[in-house]
Scaffold this motif. Sequence first.
Motif, PDB file in Angstrom:
ATOM      1  N   PHE A  25       0.839  -1.193   0.000  1.00 47.66           N
ATOM      2  CA  PHE A  25       0.000   0.000   0.000  1.00 47.66           C
ATOM      3  C   PHE A  25       0.872   1.240   0.000  1.00 47.66           C
ATOM      4  O   PHE A  25       2.030   1.208   0.405  1.00 47.66           O
ATOM      5  CB  PHE A  25      -0.945   0.008   1.212  1.00 47.66           C
ATOM      6  CG  PHE A  25      -0.250  -0.161   2.525  1.00 47.66           C
ATOM      7  CD1 PHE A  25       0.180   0.924   3.259  1.00 47.66           C
ATOM      8  CD2 PHE A  25      -0.010  -1.427   3.026  1.00 47.66           C
ATOM      9  CE1 PHE A  25       0.830   0.759   4.464  1.00 47.66           C
ATOM     10  CE2 PHE A  25       0.642  -1.608   4.235  1.00 47.66           C
ATOM     11  CZ  PHE A  25       1.059  -0.506   4.956  1.00 47.66           C
ATOM     12  N   SER A  26       0.292   2.337  -0.471  1.00 47.17           N
ATOM     13  CA  SER A  26       0.987   3.614  -0.481  1.00 47.17           C
ATOM     14  C   SER A  26       0.312   4.565   0.482  1.00 47.17           C
ATOM     15  O   SER A  26      -0.864   4.406   0.823  1.00 47.17           O
ATOM     16  CB  SER A  26       0.998   4.202  -1.895  1.00 47.17           C
ATOM     17  OG  SER A  26       1.745   3.363  -2.754  1.00 47.17           O
ATOM     18  N   TRP A  27       1.080   5.556   0.910  1.00 49.24           N
ATOM     19  CA  TRP A  27       0.609   6.507   1.906  1.00 49.24           C
ATOM     20  C   TRP A  27       1.166   7.900   1.603  1.00 49.24           C
ATOM     21  O   TRP A  27       2.108   8.038   0.821  1.00 49.24           O
ATOM     22  CB  TRP A  27       1.029   6.074   3.310  1.00 49.24           C
ATOM     23  CG  TRP A  27       2.502   5.769   3.415  1.00 49.24           C
ATOM     24  CD1 TRP A  27       3.080   4.530   3.321  1.00 49.24           C
ATOM     25  CD2 TRP A  27       3.573   6.695   3.589  1.00 49.24           C
ATOM     26  NE1 TRP A  27       4.444   4.634   3.424  1.00 49.24           N
ATOM     27  CE2 TRP A  27       4.777   5.958   3.597  1.00 49.24           C
ATOM     28  CE3 TRP A  27       3.644   8.069   3.745  1.00 49.24           C
ATOM     29  CZ2 TRP A  27       6.028   6.556   3.739  1.00 49.24           C
ATOM     30  CZ3 TRP A  27       4.889   8.670   3.889  1.00 49.24           C
ATOM     31  CH2 TRP A  27       6.056   7.925   3.900  1.00 49.24           C
ATOM     32  N   THR A  28       0.538   8.881   2.227  1.00 47.01           N
ATOM     33  CA  THR A  28       1.050  10.250   2.194  1.00 47.01           C
ATOM     34  C   THR A  28       1.157  10.753   3.627  1.00 47.01           C
ATOM     35  O   THR A  28       0.494  10.236   4.532  1.00 47.01           O
ATOM     36  CB  THR A  28       0.123  11.205   1.407  1.00 47.01           C
ATOM     37  OG1 THR A  28      -1.148  11.272   2.063  1.00 47.01           O
ATOM     38  CG2 THR A  28      -0.068  10.749  -0.025  1.00 47.01           C
ATOM     39  N   LEU A  29       1.987  11.758   3.818  1.00 44.35           N
ATOM     40  CA  LEU A  29       2.126  12.434   5.107  1.00 44.35           C
ATOM     41  C   LEU A  29       1.963  13.920   4.864  1.00 44.35           C
ATOM     42  O   LEU A  29       2.708  14.505   4.064  1.00 44.35           O
ATOM     43  CB  LEU A  29       3.499  12.151   5.724  1.00 44.35           C
ATOM     44  CG  LEU A  29       3.831  12.905   7.013  1.00 44.35           C
ATOM     45  CD1 LEU A  29       2.888  12.490   8.143  1.00 44.35           C
ATOM     46  CD2 LEU A  29       5.287  12.678   7.405  1.00 44.35           C
ATOM     47  N   GLY A  30       0.973  14.520   5.514  1.00 43.99           N
ATOM     48  CA  GLY A  30       0.751  15.948   5.313  1.00 43.99           C
ATOM     49  C   GLY A  30      -0.285  16.509   6.252  1.00 43.99           C
ATOM     50  O   GLY A  30      -0.920  15.780   7.015  1.00 43.99           O
ATOM     51  N   ALA A  31      -0.439  17.810   6.178  1.00 46.98           N
ATOM     52  CA  ALA A  31      -1.441  18.524   6.960  1.00 46.98           C
ATOM     53  C   ALA A  31      -2.766  18.505   6.203  1.00 46.98           C
ATOM     54  O   ALA A  31      -2.790  18.388   4.969  1.00 46.98           O
ATOM     55  CB  ALA A  31      -1.001  19.964   7.208  1.00 46.98           C
ATOM     56  N   ASP A  32      -3.857  18.629   6.934  1.00 48.81           N
ATOM     57  CA  ASP A  32      -5.175  18.669   6.303  1.00 48.81           C
ATOM     58  C   ASP A  32      -5.231  19.810   5.296  1.00 48.81           C
ATOM     59  O   ASP A  32      -4.858  20.945   5.604  1.00 48.81           O
ATOM     60  CB  ASP A  32      -6.269  18.867   7.362  1.00 48.81           C
ATOM     61  CG  ASP A  32      -6.454  17.636   8.235  1.00 48.81           C
ATOM     62  OD1 ASP A  32      -6.066  16.534   7.815  1.00 48.81           O
ATOM     63  OD2 ASP A  32      -6.992  17.787   9.352  1.00 48.81           O
ATOM     64  N   GLY A  33      -5.680  19.519   4.091  1.00 48.41           N
ATOM     65  CA  GLY A  33      -5.871  20.531   3.062  1.00 48.41           C
ATOM     66  C   GLY A  33      -4.600  21.037   2.405  1.00 48.41           C
ATOM     67  O   GLY A  33      -4.665  21.942   1.576  1.00 48.41           O
TER      68      GLY A  33
END
Length: 132
Positions: free
Chosen positions: A91-99
């Motif tokens: 699976f792939s993922w992202t890391l970030g702030a909302d919006g």
Amino acid sequence: MTDINQTATIADQANAIASRYIAAWSETDAVRRRALITNVFTPDATYLDPMARSSGHDGLDAMIGAVQQQFAGLRFRLHGKQDGHNDVVRFSWTLGADGAEPVAYGTDVAVVAADGRIRSVTGFLDAMNVPA
């Protein structure tokens, strides 16, 4: 221990396994995070990526807590389609702030034990956009 249906194929379970994994990485409350780690990973689980290596519930908990401190206010989210075969889930993922645009993208490959918990993870960092 887990809520994975043992009669379903690993491909059918891939989304549930990946979702639980991301929930453990995203939980900032230490007590709830530890409970998720116990539910998601076998006691002797290992983790390896280009920047970190850990094993066991204590090691995983310490590593996840350190990542959360380093990237305070950011959340992990699943990205794209999760898939699996035999006893492996990808699976792939992202890391970030909302919006906001994510600061990192990655792909993880997890080997799943018979009880539905993860026994090893090999992570790949696909892109990192951390401001200088």
